[in-house]
Design a protein around this motif. Sequence first.
Motif, PDB file in Angstrom:
ATOM      1  N   ALA A   7      -4.477  15.514  -7.277  1.00  0.00           N
ATOM      2  CA  ALA A   7      -3.182  16.299  -7.735  1.00  0.00           C
ATOM      3  C   ALA A   7      -2.003  16.010  -7.272  1.00  0.00           C
ATOM      4  O   ALA A   7      -2.112  15.682  -5.955  1.00  0.00           O
ATOM      5  N   ASN A   8      -0.970  15.880  -7.923  1.00  0.00           N
ATOM      6  CA  ASN A   8       0.282  15.533  -7.328  1.00  0.00           C
ATOM      7  C   ASN A   8       0.166  14.294  -6.926  1.00  0.00           C
ATOM      8  O   ASN A   8       1.199  13.824  -5.701  1.00  0.00           O
ATOM      9  N   CYS A   9      -0.514  13.085  -7.271  1.00  0.00           N
ATOM     10  CA  CYS A   9      -0.298  11.911  -6.881  1.00  0.00           C
ATOM     11  C   CYS A   9       0.672  11.165  -7.392  1.00  0.00           C
ATOM     12  O   CYS A   9       1.134  11.142  -8.457  1.00  0.00           O
ATOM     13  N   THR A  10       1.281  10.175  -6.277  1.00  0.00           N
ATOM     14  CA  THR A  10       2.252   9.407  -6.897  1.00  0.00           C
ATOM     15  C   THR A  10       2.122   7.958  -6.661  1.00  0.00           C
ATOM     16  O   THR A  10       1.507   7.752  -5.835  1.00  0.00           O
ATOM     17  N   ALA A  11       2.587   7.202  -7.606  1.00  0.00           N
ATOM     18  CA  ALA A  11       2.335   5.815  -7.300  1.00  0.00           C
ATOM     19  C   ALA A  11       2.723   5.297  -6.061  1.00  0.00           C
ATOM     20  O   ALA A  11       3.939   5.648  -5.355  1.00  0.00           O
ATOM     21  N   GLY A  12       1.968   4.329  -5.362  1.00  0.00           N
ATOM     22  CA  GLY A  12       2.173   3.833  -3.799  1.00  0.00           C
ATOM     23  C   GLY A  12       1.576   4.633  -2.973  1.00  0.00           C
ATOM     24  O   GLY A  12       1.489   4.004  -1.926  1.00  0.00           O
ATOM     25  N   GLN A  13       1.186   5.980  -3.437  1.00  0.00           N
ATOM     26  CA  GLN A  13       0.479   6.670  -2.060  1.00  0.00           C
ATOM     27  C   GLN A  13      -0.977   6.045  -1.942  1.00  0.00           C
ATOM     28  O   GLN A  13      -1.557   5.577  -2.682  1.00  0.00           O
ATOM     29  N   SER A  14      -1.245   6.118  -0.546  1.00  0.00           N
ATOM     30  CA  SER A  14      -2.489   5.636  -0.261  1.00  0.00           C
ATOM     31  C   SER A  14      -3.022   6.154   0.861  1.00  0.00           C
ATOM     32  O   SER A  14      -2.447   7.282   1.512  1.00  0.00           O
ATOM     33  N   GLY A  15      -4.260   6.005   1.279  1.00  0.00           N
ATOM     34  CA  GLY A  15      -5.150   6.615   2.474  1.00  0.00           C
ATOM     35  C   GLY A  15      -6.604   6.325   2.483  1.00  0.00           C
ATOM     36  O   GLY A  15      -7.104   5.613   1.681  1.00  0.00           O
ATOM     37  N   ASN A  16      -7.162   7.166   3.397  1.00  0.00           N
ATOM     38  CA  ASN A  16      -8.683   7.052   3.630  1.00  0.00           C
ATOM     39  C   ASN A  16      -9.190   8.539   3.703  1.00  0.00           C
ATOM     40  O   ASN A  16      -8.552   9.300   3.999  1.00  0.00           O
ATOM     41  N   ILE A  17     -10.285   8.447   2.932  1.00  0.00           N
ATOM     42  CA  ILE A  17     -11.149   9.549   3.050  1.00  0.00           C
ATOM     43  C   ILE A  17     -12.429   9.404   3.561  1.00  0.00           C
ATOM     44  O   ILE A  17     -13.251   8.499   3.127  1.00  0.00           O
ATOM     45  N   ALA A  58      -2.640   4.577  -5.016  1.00  0.00           N
ATOM     46  CA  ALA A  58      -2.287   5.146  -6.295  1.00  0.00           C
ATOM     47  C   ALA A  58      -1.728   4.092  -7.025  1.00  0.00           C
ATOM     48  O   ALA A  58      -0.379   3.711  -6.827  1.00  0.00           O
ATOM     49  N   ARG A  59      -2.044   3.732  -8.122  1.00  0.00           N
ATOM     50  CA  ARG A  59      -1.262   2.603  -9.087  1.00  0.00           C
ATOM     51  C   ARG A  59      -0.401   3.234  -9.825  1.00  0.00           C
ATOM     52  O   ARG A  59       0.623   2.895 -10.243  1.00  0.00           O
ATOM     53  N   SER A  60      -0.962   4.704 -10.422  1.00  0.00           N
ATOM     54  CA  SER A  60      -0.079   5.577 -10.877  1.00  0.00           C
ATOM     55  C   SER A  60      -0.453   6.899 -10.723  1.00  0.00           C
ATOM     56  O   SER A  60      -1.501   7.271  -9.673  1.00  0.00           O
ATOM     57  N   ALA A  61      -0.114   8.010 -11.225  1.00  0.00           N
ATOM     58  CA  ALA A  61      -0.439   9.566 -11.105  1.00  0.00           C
ATOM     59  C   ALA A  61      -1.774   9.502 -11.487  1.00  0.00           C
ATOM     60  O   ALA A  61      -2.689  10.419 -11.302  1.00  0.00           O
ATOM     61  N   THR A  62      -2.298   8.732 -12.432  1.00  0.00           N
ATOM     62  CA  THR A  62      -3.633   8.908 -13.150  1.00  0.00           C
ATOM     63  C   THR A  62      -4.606   7.723 -13.132  1.00  0.00           C
ATOM     64  O   THR A  62      -5.830   7.790 -13.397  1.00  0.00           O
ATOM     65  N   THR A  63      -4.293   6.919 -12.211  1.00  0.00           N
ATOM     66  CA  THR A  63      -5.199   5.641 -11.740  1.00  0.00           C
ATOM     67  C   THR A  63      -5.202   5.483 -10.100  1.00  0.00           C
ATOM     68  O   THR A  63      -4.157   4.912  -9.668  1.00  0.00           O
TER      69      THR A  63
END
Length: 74
Positions: A7-17, A58-63
């Motif tokens: 939810a509320n993801c933006t292109a360029g966001q990254s991280g680890n789970i 995140a490549r985009s809000a949905t990918t």
Amino acid sequence: HTLKAPANCTAGQSGNIYLVQVSGNGTLAYNAAWQFVSASVPTLTTTANAVDILTYAARSATTIDAVILHKLSR
């Protein structure tokens, strides 16, 4: 369990789970937003106390491009 689309993801966001197997044999499915190398959905380590790391960008809000880094134990 299924990992939902972020939810509320933006292109360029990254991280680890960090995905921890408490008692073992847990599985995880992924929402279509999660994209893996060669469209090959990874399988988690099913050993009790195993830790898999899902690294994403995140490549985009949905990918969301993702990879599972291999297997640590805690």
